[in-house]
Design a protein around this motif. Structure first.
Motif, mmCIF file in Angstrom:
data_model
loop_
_atom_site.group_PDB
_atom_site.id
_atom_site.type_symbol
_atom_site.label_atom_id
_atom_site.label_comp_id
_atom_site.label_asym_id
_atom_site.label_seq_id
_atom_site.Cartn_x
_atom_site.Cartn_y
_atom_site.Cartn_z
ATOM 1 N N ALA A 20 -5.417 -0.973 4.324
ATOM 2 C CA ALA A 20 -4.885 0.320 3.907
ATOM 3 C C ALA A 20 -3.921 0.163 2.728
ATOM 4 N N GLY A 21 -3.128 -0.908 2.753
ATOM 5 C CA GLY A 21 -2.213 -1.166 1.637
ATOM 6 C C GLY A 21 -2.941 -1.475 0.348
ATOM 7 N N ILE A 22 -3.986 -2.265 0.436
ATOM 8 C CA ILE A 22 -4.781 -2.603 -0.749
ATOM 9 C C ILE A 22 -5.454 -1.358 -1.313
ATOM 10 N N VAL A 23 -5.929 -0.489 -0.425
ATOM 11 C CA VAL A 23 -6.543 0.767 -0.867
ATOM 12 C C VAL A 23 -5.540 1.605 -1.646
ATOM 13 N N ALA A 24 -4.323 1.727 -1.132
ATOM 14 C CA ALA A 24 -3.298 2.532 -1.807
ATOM 15 C C ALA A 24 -2.932 1.939 -3.165
ATOM 16 N N ILE A 25 -2.794 0.624 -3.216
ATOM 17 C CA ILE A 25 -2.466 -0.036 -4.486
ATOM 18 C C ILE A 25 -3.596 0.157 -5.489
ATOM 19 N N GLY A 26 -4.834 -0.028 -5.047
ATOM 20 C CA GLY A 26 -5.979 0.120 -5.941
ATOM 21 C C GLY A 26 -6.113 1.529 -6.481
ATOM 22 N N ALA A 27 -5.907 2.520 -5.622
ATOM 23 C CA ALA A 27 -5.998 3.911 -6.074
ATOM 24 C C ALA A 27 -4.893 4.228 -7.085
ATOM 25 N N GLY A 28 -3.683 3.745 -6.816
ATOM 26 C CA GLY A 28 -2.585 3.975 -7.749
ATOM 27 C C GLY A 28 -2.835 3.341 -9.106
ATOM 28 N N LEU A 29 -3.319 2.115 -9.093
ATOM 29 C CA LEU A 29 -3.622 1.440 -10.355
ATOM 30 C C LEU A 29 -4.750 2.144 -11.109
ATOM 31 N N GLY A 30 -5.779 2.565 -10.372
ATOM 32 C CA GLY A 30 -6.912 3.224 -11.012
ATOM 33 C C GLY A 30 -6.526 4.552 -11.643
ATOM 34 N N ILE A 31 -5.780 5.358 -10.925
ATOM 35 C CA ILE A 31 -5.388 6.658 -11.456
ATOM 36 C C ILE A 31 -4.386 6.489 -12.604
ATOM 37 N N GLY A 32 -3.507 5.509 -12.491
ATOM 38 C CA GLY A 32 -2.581 5.235 -13.585
ATOM 39 C C GLY A 32 -3.302 4.808 -14.852
ATOM 40 N N ARG A 33 -4.308 3.984 -14.680
ATOM 41 C CA ARG A 33 -5.089 3.546 -15.844
ATOM 42 C C ARG A 33 -5.861 4.706 -16.461
ATOM 43 N N ILE A 34 -6.437 5.561 -15.620
ATOM 44 C CA ILE A 34 -7.159 6.725 -16.124
ATOM 45 C C ILE A 34 -6.215 7.629 -16.919
ATOM 46 N N ALA A 71 -8.831 4.606 3.600
ATOM 47 C CA ALA A 71 -7.622 4.595 4.432
ATOM 48 C C ALA A 71 -7.910 5.148 5.829
ATOM 49 N N VAL A 72 -8.745 6.166 5.921
ATOM 50 C CA VAL A 72 -9.117 6.710 7.228
ATOM 51 C C VAL A 72 -9.916 5.686 8.022
ATOM 52 N N ILE A 73 -10.795 4.960 7.372
ATOM 53 C CA ILE A 73 -11.559 3.907 8.047
ATOM 54 C C ILE A 73 -10.606 2.841 8.593
ATOM 55 N N CYS A 74 -9.615 2.425 7.795
ATOM 56 C CA CYS A 74 -8.631 1.444 8.267
ATOM 57 C C CYS A 74 -7.850 1.989 9.456
ATOM 58 N N LEU A 75 -7.475 3.262 9.401
ATOM 59 C CA LEU A 75 -6.748 3.871 10.510
ATOM 60 C C LEU A 75 -7.619 3.933 11.767
ATOM 61 N N LEU A 76 -8.882 4.280 11.615
ATOM 62 C CA LEU A 76 -9.778 4.323 12.766
ATOM 63 C C LEU A 76 -9.972 2.939 13.382
ATOM 64 N N ILE A 77 -10.065 1.923 12.546
ATOM 65 C CA ILE A 77 -10.185 0.561 13.065
ATOM 66 C C ILE A 77 -8.932 0.194 13.853
ATOM 67 N N ALA A 78 -7.768 0.511 13.293
ATOM 68 C CA ALA A 78 -6.512 0.180 13.985
ATOM 69 C C ALA A 78 -6.395 0.931 15.309
#
Length: 85
Positions: A20-34, A71-78
């Motif tokens: 979930a943390g990696i997903v959040a970091i990746g989304a932030g980096l991607g949107i920032g780059r865009i 992130a929802v998939i990670c939450l469901l797994i947890a």
């Protein structure tokens, strides 16, 4: 036996949290780059600002949807590992 099960469940929960943390970091980096690239493009060609902004918003929305899904998939797994249904 019980220790092995608890250790495996702990690793699974840790993996879900890290995912979930990696997903959040990746989304932030991607949107920032865009956003940065879009502003650079608008500075170079101000007459194309409308098209660039439209494309930027669509791509940012797609990134948000994919990151939310992950992130929802990670939450469901947890929750599944923790035994909460």
């Amino acid at each position: 036996m019980l220790m092995s099960i608890l250790l495996t469940a702990g690793y699974a929960l840790m993996g879900a949290g890290i995912g979930a943390g990696i997903v959040a970091i990746g989304a932030g980096l991607g949107i920032g780059r865009i956003g940065g690239q879009a502003m650079e493009s608008i500075a170079r060609q101000p007459e194309a600002a409308g098209k660039i902004q439209g494309a930027m918003l669509i791509i940012a929305a797609l990134i948000e949807v994919v990151s939310l899904f992950a992130a929802v998939i990670c939450l469901l797994i947890a929750l599944n590992i923790a035994g909460i249904s």
